[in-house]
Write an enzyme that holds these catalytic residues in place. Sequence first.
Site, mmCIF file in Angstrom:
data_model
loop_
_atom_site.group_PDB
_atom_site.id
_atom_site.type_symbol
_atom_site.label_atom_id
_atom_site.label_comp_id
_atom_site.label_asym_id
_atom_site.label_seq_id
_atom_site.Cartn_x
_atom_site.Cartn_y
_atom_site.Cartn_z
ATOM 1 N N ASP A 66 -4.511 -6.094 -0.421
ATOM 2 C CA ASP A 66 -4.168 -6.390 -1.805
ATOM 3 C C ASP A 66 -5.172 -7.370 -2.300
ATOM 4 O OD1 ASP A 66 -1.897 -4.872 -1.610
ATOM 5 O OD2 ASP A 66 -0.673 -6.438 -1.632
ATOM 6 N N GLY A 77 0.199 -3.449 -4.573
ATOM 7 C CA GLY A 77 -0.276 -4.539 -5.289
ATOM 8 C C GLY A 77 0.893 -5.167 -6.048
ATOM 9 N N GLN A 134 -2.618 3.916 1.568
ATOM 10 C CA GLN A 134 -3.583 2.893 1.372
ATOM 11 C C GLN A 134 -3.887 2.205 2.565
ATOM 12 O OE1 GLN A 134 -2.942 1.555 -2.920
ATOM 13 N NE2 GLN A 134 -1.019 2.806 -2.296
HETATM 14 O O1 F6P Z 1 -0.062 -5.244 2.580
HETATM 15 C C1 F6P Z 1 0.693 -5.650 1.257
HETATM 16 C C2 F6P Z 1 1.484 -4.330 0.645
HETATM 17 O O2 F6P Z 1 0.664 -3.471 0.669
HETATM 18 C C3 F6P Z 1 2.035 -4.679 -0.707
HETATM 19 O O3 F6P Z 1 1.029 -4.231 -1.834
HETATM 20 C C4 F6P Z 1 3.185 -3.554 -0.744
HETATM 21 O O4 F6P Z 1 4.227 -3.916 -1.611
HETATM 22 C C5 F6P Z 1 3.865 -4.007 0.812
HETATM 23 O O5 F6P Z 1 2.374 -4.299 1.565
HETATM 24 C C6 F6P Z 1 4.673 -2.947 1.235
HETATM 25 O O6 F6P Z 1 4.641 -3.219 2.574
HETATM 26 P P1 F6P Z 1 5.815 -2.758 3.480
HETATM 27 O O7 F6P Z 1 6.066 -1.261 3.235
HETATM 28 O O8 F6P Z 1 5.200 -2.686 4.882
HETATM 29 O O9 F6P Z 1 6.970 -3.794 3.495
#
Ligand code: F6P
Length: 359
Positions: free
Chosen positions: A139, A182, A285
């Site tokens: 991010d 993000g 991503q």
């Molecule tokens: O790495 C940060 C991030 O990419 C955020 O933008 C996103 O909301 C989050 O991770 C999601 O992560 P997870 O699905 O692993 O909880």
Amino acid sequence: MRIAISTGGGDAPGLNAVIRAAVLSALDRGWHVLGIRKGYAGLLGDDDVVPLSRDDVRGIGHLGGTILRTTNRGNPFSYPVKQADGSFHEVDRSDELIENARNLGINAVVAIGGDGSLRIAHQLWQKGLRVVGVPKTIDNDVSGTVTTFGFDTAVSTAMEAIDKLHTTAESHDRVIVMEVMGRHAGFIALHSGLSGAAHVILIPEIPYDIEKVCEAIMERERRGRYFDVVVVAEGAHAKGGESSTIGASLPGQDRRVGGVGERVAHEIQERTGKECRSIVLGHLQRGGMPTGYDRLLATRFGGAAVAAVDAGMWGHMVALKSPDIVTIPIDEALKAPRRVDPNHDVVRTARRTGISFGD
Ligand code: F6P
């Protein structure tokens, strides 16, 4: 000297390159290296601590993910513990962690993580664990460093998706809304949107007015451009509104942010009558091979982290201060999270190239 490496929080392309460089740099000094599996779980008996040799890091520098695995539910200061009835409650297991590290003869920990993991690293250092941090986030929301590895890869992935959406949106005269990661910072949306020539970019730092978004779309229509690509950061929200959340979060996890892409697509269709579609790029991503930029930065961070251990820079993290890698106190980086400056030249350039921020 015996050091241990941990990876915490969401994964980011480049983690393996950091691990590889740190292991090789430590072995080069004649040190021993351990890998703590799954954040700090390996030090809390919920996973393993494994020796890391030259063989263990052979051929991993170009791979996404982390060979040590990771978690965003592993804060040792509020560790989720399952109760007999299946519910969870959070307990402080930091003393136990430090005791276990001591028993394993660990002299220092290289903690690779985002702002959450770096905060934990800083707290552990305050409690006596010798820690050096390595900032990580796709991010780009960690202060104190020009950027972190993972961001460039995520931007490239998102930009490639925008390129693909252009052709299908144009063929069908559609508006396609793409939601990117993000939660609090719109860097991925901004950088991929500008480099991919999106028509609208919505980010948390610039709350949008849906009427303005629709005006921009209809203005293009008047100019004979019948399609649009809208890039929305998952934490973007309307003026006076809040980020939308989805699904249930597990114990020890933040509430999941998301759903804004579909909401924006729906609102544009209702107001303009144009056919809209939405797509959530999601964890694509976070996956895949790190770009050359990220691989190089990650490798430099790994080498610099071991040099920082060698120099006894406890409580510090490595950072990019172009063109150098420096060390800064972790708490300095944590003072204020990095956010998109609405007056930054990237935003101004986007506006001048006709991109709407819906404001
Ligand atoms: O790495 C940060 C991030 O990419 C955020 O933008 C996103 O909301 C989050 O991770 C999601 O992560 P997870 O699905 O692993 O909880």
